[in-house]
Design a protein around this motif. Structure first.
Motif, PDB file in Angstrom:
ATOM      1  N   ALA A  22       0.724  -1.064   0.006  1.00  0.00           N
ATOM      2  CA  ALA A  22      -0.020  -0.182   0.135  1.00  0.00           C
ATOM      3  C   ALA A  22       0.923   1.082   0.017  1.00  0.00           C
ATOM      4  CB  ALA A  22      -1.027  -0.104   1.144  1.00  0.00           C
ATOM      5  N   SER A  23       0.310   2.204  -0.423  1.00  0.00           N
ATOM      6  CA  SER A  23       1.037   3.593  -0.586  1.00  0.00           C
ATOM      7  C   SER A  23       1.334   3.951   0.926  1.00  0.00           C
ATOM      8  CB  SER A  23       0.304   4.740  -1.131  1.00  0.00           C
ATOM      9  OG  SER A  23      -1.013   4.984  -0.470  1.00  0.00           O
ATOM     10  N   ALA A  24       2.205   4.875   1.081  1.00  0.00           N
ATOM     11  CA  ALA A  24       2.346   5.510   2.473  1.00  0.00           C
ATOM     12  C   ALA A  24       1.034   6.094   2.978  1.00  0.00           C
ATOM     13  CB  ALA A  24       3.729   6.421   2.410  1.00  0.00           C
ATOM     14  N   GLU A  25       0.450   6.685   2.146  1.00  0.00           N
ATOM     15  CA  GLU A  25      -0.686   7.486   2.597  1.00  0.00           C
ATOM     16  C   GLU A  25      -1.856   6.317   3.229  1.00  0.00           C
ATOM     17  OE1 GLU A  25      -4.292  10.609   1.274  1.00  0.00           O
ATOM     18  OE2 GLU A  25      -2.872   9.672  -0.374  1.00  0.00           O
ATOM     19  N   LEU A  26      -1.828   5.454   2.493  1.00  0.00           N
ATOM     20  CA  LEU A  26      -2.895   4.234   2.739  1.00  0.00           C
ATOM     21  C   LEU A  26      -2.447   3.532   4.014  1.00  0.00           C
ATOM     22  CD1 LEU A  26      -5.612   2.744   2.017  1.00  0.00           C
ATOM     23  CD2 LEU A  26      -4.121   1.155   0.504  1.00  0.00           C
ATOM     24  N   GLN A  27      -1.160   3.406   4.145  1.00  0.00           N
ATOM     25  CA  GLN A  27      -0.741   2.659   5.247  1.00  0.00           C
ATOM     26  C   GLN A  27      -0.972   3.786   6.492  1.00  0.00           C
ATOM     27  OE1 GLN A  27       3.486   1.786   4.910  1.00  0.00           O
ATOM     28  NE2 GLN A  27       3.134   0.229   3.313  1.00  0.00           N
ATOM     29  N   LEU A  28      -0.838   4.877   6.403  1.00  0.00           N
ATOM     30  CA  LEU A  28      -1.251   5.809   7.513  1.00  0.00           C
ATOM     31  C   LEU A  28      -2.620   5.896   7.840  1.00  0.00           C
ATOM     32  CD1 LEU A  28      -0.359   8.069   9.432  1.00  0.00           C
ATOM     33  CD2 LEU A  28      -0.466   9.816   7.607  1.00  0.00           C
ATOM     34  N   ILE A  29      -3.370   5.783   6.898  1.00  0.00           N
ATOM     35  CA  ILE A  29      -5.087   5.693   7.009  1.00  0.00           C
ATOM     36  C   ILE A  29      -5.299   4.502   7.812  1.00  0.00           C
ATOM     37  CG2 ILE A  29      -7.038   5.423   6.010  1.00  0.00           C
ATOM     38  CD1 ILE A  29      -5.963   7.555   3.838  1.00  0.00           C
ATOM     39  N   GLN A  30      -4.848   3.301   7.488  1.00  0.00           N
ATOM     40  CA  GLN A  30      -4.911   1.993   8.067  1.00  0.00           C
ATOM     41  C   GLN A  30      -4.490   1.947   9.414  1.00  0.00           C
ATOM     42  OE1 GLN A  30      -2.908  -0.542   5.000  1.00  0.00           O
ATOM     43  NE2 GLN A  30      -4.910  -0.695   3.968  1.00  0.00           N
ATOM     44  N   ARG A  31      -3.322   2.681   9.636  1.00  0.00           N
ATOM     45  CA  ARG A  31      -2.835   2.674  11.049  1.00  0.00           C
ATOM     46  C   ARG A  31      -3.747   3.639  12.044  1.00  0.00           C
ATOM     47  NH1 ARG A  31       2.723   2.678   8.835  1.00  0.00           N
ATOM     48  NH2 ARG A  31       2.479   4.830   8.575  1.00  0.00           N
ATOM     49  N   GLU A  32      -4.182   4.507  11.472  1.00  0.00           N
ATOM     50  CA  GLU A  32      -5.119   5.413  12.181  1.00  0.00           C
ATOM     51  C   GLU A  32      -6.452   4.615  12.469  1.00  0.00           C
ATOM     52  OE1 GLU A  32      -5.503   9.033   9.720  1.00  0.00           O
ATOM     53  OE2 GLU A  32      -3.729   9.957  10.470  1.00  0.00           O
TER      54      GLU A  32
END
Length: 188
Positions: free
Chosen positions: A97-107
């Motif tokens: 996943a893109s860095a943005e998607l990974q951040l969203i998933q972590r949130e």
């Protein structure tokens, strides 16, 4: 009723049609797409007299929703077929996943963890034993000295908290009343 009268009725009940589509399982964006298509058809198609404009518009929304879903399913199948027919080299696309998607998933995971942490300790423990550790409900009941029915009630409470949190994550809308009330009872 003429096409212009039908368009006027459509504009009046558009928010209700939007809610109707959301209740049928569309996302807010998908509902807007369907309503835009209806608006376009009303403004361009010659529609004969309509006895019950509200019923006609709800049926039109339902039909357009079905068409939209079928079209989306066909598009997905075409893309899958294309990927299957391409060479192995074409499939070597980075699945990460893109860095943005990974951040969203972590949130989102953090929000779900907070929802679980907001549950009573026993309910949280029952949920983790059942869903994470894979322990049988009967064994959990025996460990706690409670009935299997009580274990099921703890699981139902945990699933309710997760479902209400998921609703908030999936869209920017308020929780349904029954979930707001349930959430309020469990936070004490």
């Amino acid at each position: 009723m003429s096409s212009s009268g039908l368009m006027q009725t459509f504009m009046q009940i558009r928010p209700a049609l939007h809610r109707f589509l959301i209740a049928r399982g569309t996302s807010a964006a998908e509902a807007e797409d369907v309503l835009q298509e209806i608006s376009l058809r009303l403004s361009t198609d010659a529609i004969g007299p309509v006895a019950d404009p509200r019923a006609y518009l709800y049926k039109m929304a339902s039909n357009q929703f079905q068409l939209h879903r079928r079209t989306e399913q066909r598009r997905t199948r075409r893309e899958e077929d294309w990927v299957d027919s391409t060479s192995e080299e074409m499939r070597e696309i980075d699945p990460g996943a893109s860095a943005e998607l990974q951040l969203i998933q972590r949130e989102q995971i953090a929000i779900l963890r907070a929802a679980l942490d907001g549950l009573p300790e026993r309910t949280r423990w029952v949920f983790l034993q059942f869903r994470v550790e894979g322990e049988a409900q009967k064994q959990i009941a025996a460990t706690l000295g409670i009935s299997v029915s009580a274990v099921e009630k703890h699981l139902t409470r945990a699933y309710g908290a997760i479902a209400s949190t998921k609703l908030l994550l999936d869209g920017d809308h308020a929780l349904p009343r029954h979930l707001r009330q349930a959430r309020g009872r469990h936070e004490h």
